[in-house]
Write a protein that holds these residues in place. Structure first.
Motif, PDB file in Angstrom:
ATOM      1  N   ILE A 121      13.023  -8.999   6.044  1.00 43.41           N
ATOM      2  CA  ILE A 121      11.970  -8.208   6.678  1.00 43.41           C
ATOM      3  C   ILE A 121      10.671  -8.981   6.830  1.00 43.41           C
ATOM      4  O   ILE A 121       9.934  -8.801   7.801  1.00 43.41           O
ATOM      5  N   ASP A 122      10.384  -9.875   5.918  1.00 42.56           N
ATOM      6  CA  ASP A 122       9.122 -10.609   5.996  1.00 42.56           C
ATOM      7  C   ASP A 122       9.087 -11.555   7.191  1.00 42.56           C
ATOM      8  O   ASP A 122       8.007 -11.966   7.631  1.00 42.56           O
ATOM      9  N   GLU A 123      10.254 -11.887   7.742  1.00 42.84           N
ATOM     10  CA  GLU A 123      10.311 -12.766   8.915  1.00 42.84           C
ATOM     11  C   GLU A 123      10.254 -11.990  10.228  1.00 42.84           C
ATOM     12  O   GLU A 123      10.112 -12.592  11.295  1.00 42.84           O
ATOM     13  N   ALA A 124      10.406 -10.667  10.153  1.00 44.53           N
ATOM     14  CA  ALA A 124      10.426  -9.867  11.375  1.00 44.53           C
ATOM     15  C   ALA A 124       9.059  -9.881  12.051  1.00 44.53           C
ATOM     16  O   ALA A 124       8.023  -9.987  11.391  1.00 44.53           O
ATOM     17  N   ILE A 125       9.052  -9.764  13.358  1.00 41.60           N
ATOM     18  CA  ILE A 125       7.787  -9.714  14.086  1.00 41.60           C
ATOM     19  C   ILE A 125       7.013  -8.455  13.730  1.00 41.60           C
ATOM     20  O   ILE A 125       5.785  -8.472  13.602  1.00 41.60           O
ATOM     21  N   SER A 126       7.722  -7.363  13.540  1.00 45.55           N
ATOM     22  CA  SER A 126       7.087  -6.097  13.192  1.00 45.55           C
ATOM     23  C   SER A 126       8.042  -5.297  12.325  1.00 45.55           C
ATOM     24  O   SER A 126       9.141  -5.767  11.998  1.00 45.55           O
ATOM     25  N   THR A 127       7.633  -4.094  11.943  1.00 46.22           N
ATOM     26  CA  THR A 127       8.487  -3.272  11.092  1.00 46.22           C
ATOM     27  C   THR A 127       8.522  -1.836  11.592  1.00 46.22           C
ATOM     28  O   THR A 127       7.590  -1.361  12.235  1.00 46.22           O
ATOM     29  N   SER A 128       9.612  -1.163  11.278  1.00 43.80           N
ATOM     30  CA  SER A 128       9.693   0.282  11.449  1.00 43.80           C
ATOM     31  C   SER A 128       9.217   0.927  10.158  1.00 43.80           C
ATOM     32  O   SER A 128       9.043   0.263   9.142  1.00 43.80           O
ATOM     33  N   GLY A 129       9.045   2.238  10.191  1.00 51.57           N
ATOM     34  CA  GLY A 129       8.598   2.935   8.988  1.00 51.57           C
ATOM     35  C   GLY A 129       7.083   2.955   8.869  1.00 51.57           C
ATOM     36  O   GLY A 129       6.360   2.382   9.690  1.00 51.57           O
ATOM     37  N   GLY A 130       6.610   3.630   7.834  1.00 57.36           N
ATOM     38  CA  GLY A 130       5.174   3.774   7.617  1.00 57.36           C
ATOM     39  C   GLY A 130       4.802   5.236   7.466  1.00 57.36           C
ATOM     40  O   GLY A 130       5.639   6.091   7.170  1.00 57.36           O
ATOM     41  N   ILE A 131       3.521   5.539   7.664  1.00 56.96           N
ATOM     42  CA  ILE A 131       3.032   6.904   7.498  1.00 56.96           C
ATOM     43  C   ILE A 131       3.708   7.829   8.508  1.00 56.96           C
ATOM     44  O   ILE A 131       3.728   7.567   9.704  1.00 56.96           O
ATOM     45  N   LYS A 132       4.271   8.938   8.013  1.00 58.86           N
ATOM     46  CA  LYS A 132       4.960   9.884   8.882  1.00 58.86           C
ATOM     47  C   LYS A 132       3.984  10.530   9.871  1.00 58.86           C
ATOM     48  O   LYS A 132       2.859  10.886   9.513  1.00 58.86           O
ATOM     49  N   ARG A 133       4.452  10.700  11.095  1.00 61.24           N
ATOM     50  CA  ARG A 133       3.598  11.331  12.104  1.00 61.24           C
ATOM     51  C   ARG A 133       3.215  12.749  11.687  1.00 61.24           C
ATOM     52  O   ARG A 133       2.070  13.178  11.904  1.00 61.24           O
ATOM     53  N   TRP A 145       0.814  -1.217   0.000  1.00 62.64           N
ATOM     54  CA  TRP A 145       0.000   0.000   0.000  1.00 62.64           C
ATOM     55  C   TRP A 145       0.849   1.269   0.000  1.00 62.64           C
ATOM     56  O   TRP A 145       0.361   2.347  -0.362  1.00 62.64           O
ATOM     57  N   ALA A 146       2.108   1.160   0.443  1.00 65.45           N
ATOM     58  CA  ALA A 146       2.937   2.350   0.647  1.00 65.45           C
ATOM     59  C   ALA A 146       3.075   3.182  -0.624  1.00 65.45           C
ATOM     60  O   ALA A 146       3.124   4.417  -0.569  1.00 65.45           O
ATOM     61  N   GLY A 147       3.134   2.518  -1.773  1.00 64.87           N
ATOM     62  CA  GLY A 147       3.283   3.247  -3.027  1.00 64.87           C
ATOM     63  C   GLY A 147       2.074   4.086  -3.401  1.00 64.87           C
ATOM     64  O   GLY A 147       2.150   4.914  -4.321  1.00 64.87           O
ATOM     65  N   LEU A 148       0.970   3.911  -2.695  1.00 70.06           N
ATOM     66  CA  LEU A 148      -0.255   4.657  -2.994  1.00 70.06           C
ATOM     67  C   LEU A 148      -0.410   5.894  -2.130  1.00 70.06           C
ATOM     68  O   LEU A 148      -1.416   6.603  -2.228  1.00 70.06           O
ATOM     69  N   PHE A 149       0.593   6.150  -1.265  1.00 69.75           N
ATOM     70  CA  PHE A 149       0.486   7.266  -0.338  1.00 69.75           C
ATOM     71  C   PHE A 149       1.513   8.359  -0.606  1.00 69.75           C
ATOM     72  O   PHE A 149       1.927   9.065   0.307  1.00 69.75           O
ATOM     73  N   ASP A 150       1.903   8.504  -1.853  1.00 69.99           N
ATOM     74  CA  ASP A 150       2.791   9.594  -2.275  1.00 69.99           C
ATOM     75  C   ASP A 150       4.055   9.638  -1.418  1.00 69.99           C
ATOM     76  O   ASP A 150       4.726   8.646  -1.249  1.00 69.99           O
ATOM     77  N   ASP A 151       4.357  10.810  -0.851  1.00 69.67           N
ATOM     78  CA  ASP A 151       5.635  10.994  -0.161  1.00 69.67           C
ATOM     79  C   ASP A 151       5.480  11.077   1.351  1.00 69.67           C
ATOM     80  O   ASP A 151       6.314  11.671   2.034  1.00 69.67           O
ATOM     81  N   VAL A 152       4.429  10.479   1.909  1.00 68.83           N
ATOM     82  CA  VAL A 152       4.231  10.588   3.357  1.00 68.83           C
ATOM     83  C   VAL A 152       4.645   9.312   4.083  1.00 68.83           C
ATOM     84  O   VAL A 152       4.323   9.132   5.255  1.00 68.83           O
ATOM     85  N   VAL A 153       5.386   8.429   3.415  1.00 67.43           N
ATOM     86  CA  VAL A 153       5.764   7.142   3.996  1.00 67.43           C
ATOM     87  C   VAL A 153       7.270   7.060   4.232  1.00 67.43           C
ATOM     88  O   VAL A 153       8.063   7.319   3.328  1.00 67.43           O
ATOM     89  N   VAL A 154       7.651   6.726   5.460  1.00 63.94           N
ATOM     90  CA  VAL A 154       9.044   6.417   5.779  1.00 63.94           C
ATOM     91  C   VAL A 154       9.300   4.967   5.352  1.00 63.94           C
ATOM     92  O   VAL A 154       8.488   4.082   5.633  1.00 63.94           O
ATOM     93  N   PRO A 155      10.416   4.689   4.620  1.00 63.93           N
ATOM     94  CA  PRO A 155      10.671   3.313   4.171  1.00 63.93           C
ATOM     95  C   PRO A 155      10.650   2.314   5.323  1.00 63.93           C
ATOM     96  O   PRO A 155      11.071   2.611   6.439  1.00 63.93           O
ATOM     97  N   PHE A 156      10.159   1.117   5.042  1.00 65.79           N
ATOM     98  CA  PHE A 156      10.054   0.080   6.058  1.00 65.79           C
ATOM     99  C   PHE A 156      11.416  -0.537   6.373  1.00 65.79           C
ATOM    100  O   PHE A 156      12.302  -0.605   5.522  1.00 65.79           O
ATOM    101  N   GLY A 157      11.550  -0.997   7.600  1.00 69.73           N
ATOM    102  CA  GLY A 157      12.719  -1.765   8.017  1.00 69.73           C
ATOM    103  C   GLY A 157      12.279  -2.845   8.984  1.00 69.73           C
ATOM    104  O   GLY A 157      11.229  -2.723   9.621  1.00 69.73           O
ATOM    105  N   PRO A 158      13.047  -3.919   9.129  1.00 70.82           N
ATOM    106  CA  PRO A 158      12.673  -4.968  10.084  1.00 70.82           C
ATOM    107  C   PRO A 158      12.811  -4.495  11.521  1.00 70.82           C
ATOM    108  O   PRO A 158      13.758  -3.789  11.870  1.00 70.82           O
ATOM    109  N   SER A 159      11.883  -4.871  12.347  1.00 73.69           N
ATOM    110  CA  SER A 159      11.923  -4.549  13.772  1.00 73.69           C
ATOM    111  C   SER A 159      11.584  -5.826  14.545  1.00 73.69           C
ATOM    112  O   SER A 159      10.816  -6.656  14.060  1.00 73.69           O
TER     113      SER A 159
END
Length: 393
Positions: free
Chosen positions: A324-336, A174-188
């Motif tokens: 990243i797909d094995e991580a329990i969660s991820t960092s990144g997403g919609i910017k605050r 979905w991230a590609g549908l939100f223009d420039d308001v998304v921080v790239p994902f990382g494994p967490s």
């Protein structure tokens, strides 16, 4: 009636749908997978850790920099409210010795069934196997078993998850549908990938309990496990952010001993004992801990001072995070900064976001679920107010 779409059937989406329905909106809950709450159910397979029983200030600190903006949200719906919410869904709760909060049944399915029953009683319409794929002017385009469909609503809440465990629904596409308001994902909360030599194979599955694990600003006394692919477990997950940020990974094999004590022990006469037996005797190291020493430091130095420094700060060479797909969660997403206090996008009035699709991260231990519940609640209540409806007290 005012209409609302909630896209994403995990805990954040379920909570947002509930709040909108309580307020009197006509809610349609949409999920790309065949059923709701699939990652929630997976979390419950090892014991559904709902939250942590600890003071709210200490609880909030575990969200690091995101704790500042999550604080008012968690003050409205924090650990105590999670317990009350679960109890209202017919779950008897107990608190473990570490403060972790679980339902007595130790799994998610009874709670999820009760929650879905509540939503149905509130006339929430559920559509599964519907995948949101595009904005369509004032409508939303979905791929469905019957082909492409469009839906419109007066308000929408997205709860699309992060980018781990894609097979359960969180693929981050979905991230590609939100223009420039998304921080790239990382494994967490990620395991560590290590290419072991063959001599470690007998120790796969062995727990590392009495150690400290360090990477950058993060350290843990939690348990880790030597696995076929590397190191995993809570003690590793909680420092994985340091590895993601590029810091080396270290293991202190004797965290309760100051370095002078380790050095003094290593100055004791060795006699005819083998090196491994000598270290096992004077340092009380277990076989798998000795195996780690020999894996990464060969030959072991004979100088007590040098070896003591290694024991207290054993470098894990070339440590990398698992995919990243094995991580329990991820960092990144919609910017605050792209959201107002009700988690509505400034750029898209009437569009709210919640859950792991927001840019925050937290350790395991109930922190992830609590923030998903809490942000889903805020987004749902914010969406209700946007519609001119009054949220349930």
């Amino acid at each position: 009636m005012k209409s609302a779409l909630v896209i994403g059937g995990g805990p954040a989406g379920l909570m947002a749908a509930q709040e909108l329905a309580f307020a009197g909106a006509a809610v349609t809950l949409i999920e790309a997978k065949p059923s709701l709450g699939r990652k929630f159910l997976m979390a419950g397979k090892s014991g559904l850790n709902l939250t942590m029983n600890e003071p709210l200030e200490a609880f909030t600190e575990l969200y690091d920099e995101a704790g500042t903006w999550l604080s008012p949200i968690l003050h409205e719906f924090g650990p105590q409210e999670v317990v009350e919410f679960a109890s209202a869904l017919d779950q008897t709760i107990f608190i473990g010795s570490s403060g972790r909060v679980f339902p007595d049944v130790m799994k998610a399915s009874p709670m999820l069934r009760s929650w879905i029953a509540r939503l149905k009683a509130l006339n929430v319409r559920v559509l599964t196997k519907w995948r949101w794929v595009a904005w369509d002017n004032d409508a939303f385009l979905f791929e469905t078993p019957e082909g492409q469909k469009t839906l419109q609503a007066d308000v929408i809440v997205f709860a699309l998850g992060g980018k781990s465990w894609a097979r359960l629904g969180s693929d981050g596409e979905w991230a590609g549908l939100f223009d420039d308001v998304v921080v790239p994902f990382g494994p967490s909360n990620s395991a560590i990938s290590i290419n072991w030599s063959s001599h470690l194979e007998p120790y796969f599955g062995s727990p590392l309990k009495a150690v400290r694990i360090i990477s950058g600003a993060y350290q843990s006394r939690g348990e880790a496990v030597i696995s076929k692919n590397g190191l995993e477990g809570g003690g590793v997950y909680s420092v994985s952010r340091g590895v993601r940020e590029g810091h080396p990974l270290f293991i202190d094999l004797k965290p309760d001993w100051i370095i002078d004590r380790v050095e003094a022990a290593l100055k004791k006469p060795k006699g005819k004992a083998s090196t491994n037996n000598y270290l096992r005797k004077v340092l009380k190291l277990q076989k798998h801990e000795l195996a780690l020493l020999n894996e990464w430091v060969r030959p072991l130095p004979s100088d007590a001072q040098t070896l003591a420094a290694i024991v207290k700060n054993l470098l894990v060479p070339d440590a990398k995070l698992r995919p990243i797909d094995e991580a329990i969660s991820t960092s990144g997403g919609i910017k605050r900064e792209a959201l107002n206090d009700t988690l509505m996008l400034y750029s898209k009035p009437g569009v709210f976001c919640a859950g792991e699709m927001l840019d925050w991260e937290a350790p395991t231990g109930g922190y992830l679920l609590t923030a998903c519940f809490a942000t889903g609640r805020v987004a749902g209540r914010g969406a209700a107010k946007y519609l001119g409806l009054t949220p349930k007290p």
